[in-house]
Design an enzyme around this catalytic site. Structure first.
Site, PDB file in Angstrom:
ATOM      1  N   PRO A 237       0.833  -1.212   0.000  1.00  0.00           N
ATOM      2  CA  PRO A 237       0.000   0.000   0.000  1.00  0.00           C
ATOM      3  C   PRO A 237       0.862   1.254   0.000  1.00  0.00           C
ATOM      4  O   PRO A 237       2.060   1.204   0.298  1.00  0.00           O
ATOM      5  CB  PRO A 237      -0.810  -0.134   1.306  1.00  0.00           C
ATOM      6  CG  PRO A 237      -0.688  -1.559   1.710  1.00  0.00           C
ATOM      7  CD  PRO A 237       0.623  -2.035   1.200  1.00  0.00           C
ATOM      8  N   GLY A 241       6.831   2.264   2.644  1.00  0.00           N
ATOM      9  CA  GLY A 241       8.291   2.336   2.627  1.00  0.00           C
ATOM     10  C   GLY A 241       8.946   1.672   1.445  1.00  0.00           C
ATOM     11  O   GLY A 241      10.110   1.276   1.540  1.00  0.00           O
ATOM     12  N   GLU A 458     -23.246   9.555  20.669  1.00  0.00           N
ATOM     13  CA  GLU A 458     -21.895   9.035  20.901  1.00  0.00           C
ATOM     14  C   GLU A 458     -21.865   8.086  22.100  1.00  0.00           C
ATOM     15  O   GLU A 458     -21.166   7.064  22.069  1.00  0.00           O
ATOM     16  CB  GLU A 458     -20.914  10.190  21.112  1.00  0.00           C
ATOM     17  CG  GLU A 458     -20.796  11.136  19.930  1.00  0.00           C
ATOM     18  CD  GLU A 458     -20.382  10.428  18.651  1.00  0.00           C
ATOM     19  OE1 GLU A 458     -19.687   9.395  18.718  1.00  0.00           O
ATOM     20  OE2 GLU A 458     -20.766  10.907  17.560  1.00  0.00           O
TER      21      GLU A 458
END
Length: 650
Positions: A237, A241, A458
Site C-alpha cells: 500500500p 516504505g 456518541e
C-alpha cells in the site's frame, strides 16, 4: 568648394551599396523560414549601423572643418600680395594651411585655409614676399578610429550570428535528445538512507539484504551455482516504505544507481518511451554492475490490450521494449532492476514472470512491533519527553503505515512548538493522532438540544461497544468536533486482528447502529437525525460482505461478488452480475435480516442501560471528553434498579 578625388569616390559608391543591400534583403525576406527571416533582419540592422557609423565618423569632422575655416584660397593670395601675411604653416595631411596675419595677437588662433590638390601659385607668392613658411603634417586618427569602429561592429555582428546559430543548434539538439533517458544517475548513490534507517518491515529487509550481498560478494553465490536475481518487485500500500527500501539498497550496495519514474517513459509521441528504455539500459550496461529503480512501474507496465478501444500503442511499445531489455535475446548481465507499485493486479503477466522480476517482496503495513521500531527511528531527531511511551502510541495506531507514523510525530512536534513547550508530551501526541485520523479540531458546541442529541448518539456507540464481548474497547468519547464529525467515539483493538469472525462482524454492526438506536429510544422516531449517515453506510457494507463474500448467511458458503472490478478492464461499463435475479433478491433479504437483528439488539441494550446512559450524557456534556477507562469504571460503579452490577450483554 571642396572637390577632392577621395570625396567623389565615397559619394559614388554609396548608392551602389544601398541598392545591393536592398536587393539582398528582398531575396531573403521572400523565404518563409523563421530562422532565415531573423538572420536577414539581423544583417539589415548591421548594415544600417555601418552606414550610421560612417556618417558619424565622417560628417562631424567635415562640419568641424567647415566651421573653423575663416579664409578662402583667393583671399589668402590677395592678402599675401598686400603683405598682410606674416607666417604660413602647411599641413599636407589635411590639405589646410594655418595663416597668421599682421596685427594678429599671439593668443589668437591662426586662420585656416583649405588648399587645392596642387598649390604652385601659393608657394611662388610666399617665396616672392619672403613669408615664413613651415610644413608640418598633423596626425590623422580618423582612419585608425574608423578601423577600430569597423572591427568592433564586425565582432558585434559575429557575436550576434553565433547566438542565432547556437539557438538553432540547441533547438535541434533538444529534438535529438528527446528520446534520451531521463533517469537520474549516481556513480555512488548518496541517498543518506541505510538499512538501519528502515524499520517495521524486517521480512522485506531480509529479502533485499541478499541483493546487496549479491552486488558486494557475488562469489559467495556463484560458488554454489546461484545466479543473481534480475528484478525485485516491491508491492504494498502507499506509504509503507517501498521507495525508502530502494534508497536503502542503493546506500548499502555502493554501486552505480539509476532512478526513474514509470511515467517518465510514456510521452504523446510514438516511439519516445521505447527509445528512452533502450538508452537507459545502454547506460546501465556501460556501468554494470548497477541498480535501476523504477518507481510506480504500473504507469508503463499495465496489461497489454486491456484498455478500451485497443489501449495505448505508445505505452505498449514501451512495455515491449522493457520486456526485451529485461530478459531478451541479448540479456542484461550485472543489472538488477528494483520496481515499486501499489497496483500489482494491473501489471502484465509477462512482466511478472521469473527471469524478469524473480522476486515479489510484499511491503505491508507494520504490526505492533514494526510500528514501535518505526516510531523509534523517527523519534531520534525529536525532543521527546521521558514520560512518553512509544509502545502506547504503537498500540493506539493500528493500520498506520510508516509515512503515517512519521507524519504523526511531525504533527506532534509542530503542536509542541506552537504551544511553546521544550519537549513533545503525550498530550501533543494524542492531539496529533486525533488530527491525523479525524481532522482539525473545531469549536466546541454550546449547551443546547443539538449538543445533547449528539451526546446521546456518541454514548450509545460507546456503551454498546463496551458491553458487547467481541467488540474493540472504547478509548474515549468526545463532543469536540473534528473534520466533518460533530462528535467522535474512538475504539482501539487490544491486538492485531488479521481475521474476523462472524460474531465480531455482527458486534461491529450492532455498535455502529448504537447511535441511531439511542436517538430512537431517547428522542423518538420523529427526532432521528442525519448523524448516522456514515454509520449506515458502514453497516450496509459489512452486512453485504457477510452475505456475498464471506458466506456468513443462510445462502451458505458462496462467494457471489468480487472485491472490486478494475476500471482498466472496462468494469465501469459492464453491469453484468454473476448471479440471477432470484439470488439477488435473497441477498437483499439476508442483508436486511442481519441489519434488523443487530438494530433490535442495539435498541434492547440502550433500554436496559438507560440510567447509566443518562448519567454518562450529563457527564459528557459537562467535560466534553470521557476516557475509556473512566467510562468502564462508571458503568461498573453504577447499579441497575435491582441492585445488581452491570453485566456485559451477549
Amino acid at each position: 568648394m571642396k572637390d577632392s578625388s577621395w570625396i567623389r569616390a565615397w559619394m559614388g559608391k554609396k548608392p551602389a551599396k544601398s541598392s545591393a543591400h536592398k536587393q539582398g534583403t528582398r531575396e531573403c525576406v521572400s523565404t518563409n523560414h523563421k530562422q532565415k527571416a531573423a538572420t536577414v533582419n539581423f544583417w539589415r540592422l548591421a548594415a544600417s549601423v555601418l552606414l550610421i557609423q560612417g556618417v558619424v565618423l565622417g560628417t562631424p569632422a567635415q562640419a568641424q572643418q567647415t566651421e573653423k575655416k575663416s579664409l578662402k584660397y583667393g583671399e589668402l593670395l590677395e592678402k599675401i600680395d598686400q603683405d598682410e601675411v606674416t607666417r604660413v604653416q602647411l599641413d599636407p595631411g589635411t590639405r589646410t594651411a594655418k595663416v597668421r596675419l599682421m596685427g594678429q595677437k599671439k593668443t589668437d588662433p591662426p586662420l585656416e585655409v583649405d588648399l587645392l590638390d596642387q598649390n604652385p601659385e601659393l608657394i611662388e607668392k610666399l617665396r616672392e614676399k619672403k613669408v615664413e613658411l613651415d610644413v608640418e603634417a598633423t596626425t590623422d586618427n580618423s582612419a585608425a578610429l574608423g578601423l577600430v569602429a569597423n572591427l568592433f561592429l564586425l565582432l558585434l555582428l559575429l557575436a550576434g550570428l553565433m547566438i542565432i546559430l547556437r539557438r538553432s543548434s540547441s533547438s535541434s539538439g533538444q529534438a535529438l535528445n528527446f528520446g534520451k533517458s531521463r533517469a537520474r544517475f549516481q556513480m555512488e548513490a548518496k541517498t543518506g538512507v541505510m538499512f538501519n534507517d528502515v524499520a517495521g518491515i524486517e521480512e522485506a529487509k531480509e529479502e533485499l539484504q541478499e541483493v546487496v550481498t549479491f552486488l558486494k560478494q557475488p562469489e559467495r553465490f556463484t560458488a554454489v551455482g546461484a545466479k543473481i536475481p534480475k528484478g525485485v518487485l516491491l508491492v504494498g500500500p502507499p506509504g509503507t516504505g517501498k521507495t525508502l527500501l530502494a534508497k536503502a539498497i542503493a546506500g548499502e550496495a555502493g554501486v552505480p544507481f539509476f532512478s526513474i519514474s514509470g511515467s517518465e517513459f510514456v510521452e504523446m509521441f510514438v516511439g519516445v518511451g521505447a527509445s528512452r528504455v533502450r538508452d537507459l539500459f545502454k547506460k546501465a550496461k556501460e556501468n554494470a554492475p548497477c541498480l535501476i529503480f523504477i518507481d510506480e512501474i504500473d504507469a508503463v507496465g499495465r496489461q497489454r490490450g486491456a484498455g478500451i478501444g485497443g489501449g495505448n500503442d505508445e505505452r505498449e511499445q514501451t512495455l515491449n521494449q522493457l520486456l526485451t531489455e529485461m530478459d531478451g535475446f541479448e540479456g542484461n548481465t550485472g543489472i538488477i532492476i528494483i520496481a515499486a507499485t501499489n497496483r500489482p493486479d494491473v501489471l502484465d503477466a509477462a512482466l511478472l514472470r521469473p527471469g524478469r522480476f524473480d522476486r515479489q517482496v510484499i511491503v505491508d503495513a507494520p504490526d505492533l512491533k514494526g510500528r514501535l521500531g518505526i516510531l523509534e527511528v523517527h523519534a531520534r531527531n525529536k525532543k521527546i519527553d521521558p514520560d512518553v511511551s512509544l509502545e502506547a502510541i504503537a498500540r493506539r495506531t493500528p493500520g498506520f503505515t510508516g509515512a503515517d507514523l512519521a507524519n504523526l510525530l511531525n504533527e506532534a512536534a509542530i503542536l509542541t512548538a506552537r504551544r511553546r513547550k521544550e519537549a513533545v508530551t503525550m498530550l501533543e501526541i494524542n492531539d496529533a493522532i486525533d488530527r491525523v485520523v479525524a481532522g482539525m479540531e473545531g469549536t466546541p458546541l454550546v449547551d443546547s438540544k443539538s449538543k445533547r442529541l449528539i451526546a446521546y448518539h456518541e454514548v450509545g456507540h460507546a456503551v454498546i461497544g463496551t458491553l458487547l464481548p467481541n467488540h474493540d474497547p472504547v478509548q474515549k468519547v468526545t463532543l469536540i468536533p473534528r473534520g466533518q464529525a460533530r462528535g467522535l467515539t474512538w475504539f482501539t483493538p487490544n491486538e492485531e486482528q488479521g481475521l474476523l469472525s462472524r460474531s465480531q462482524i455482527r458486534d461491529r454492526i450492532t455498535a455502529a447502529l448504537g447511535g441511531r438506536a439511542a436517538e430512537e429510544e431517547v428522542f423518538g422516531d420523529a427526532e432521528v437525525t442525519t448523524g448516522a449517515g456514515g454509520d449506515l453506510q458502514t453497516v450496509t457494507s459489512l452486512a453485504r460482505q457477510m452475505v456475498t463474500r464471506f458466506g456468513m448467511s443462510d445462502l451458505g458458503p458462496l462467494s457471489l461478488e468480487e472485491q472490486g472490478n478494475e476500471v482498466f478492464l472496462g468494469g465501469w461499463m459492464s453491469t453484468r452480475s454473476e448471479y440471477s435475479e432470484k439470488i439477488s433478491a435473497k441477498i437483499d433479504s439476508q442483508v436486511e435480516q442481519i441489519v434488523k437483528e443487530c438494530h433490535d439488539k442495539a435498541r434492547q441494550i440502550i433500554r436496559e442501560n438507560r440510567v447509566v446512559i443518562d448519567y454518562l450524557v450529563e457527564l459528557l456534556i459537562e467535560k466534553e471528553t470521557i476516557d475509556g477507562d473512566q467510562l468502564v469504571q462508571i458503568m461498573n460503579e453504577n447499579k441497575q434498579l435491582d441492585g445488581e452490577k452491570l453485566v456485559v450483554s451477549g
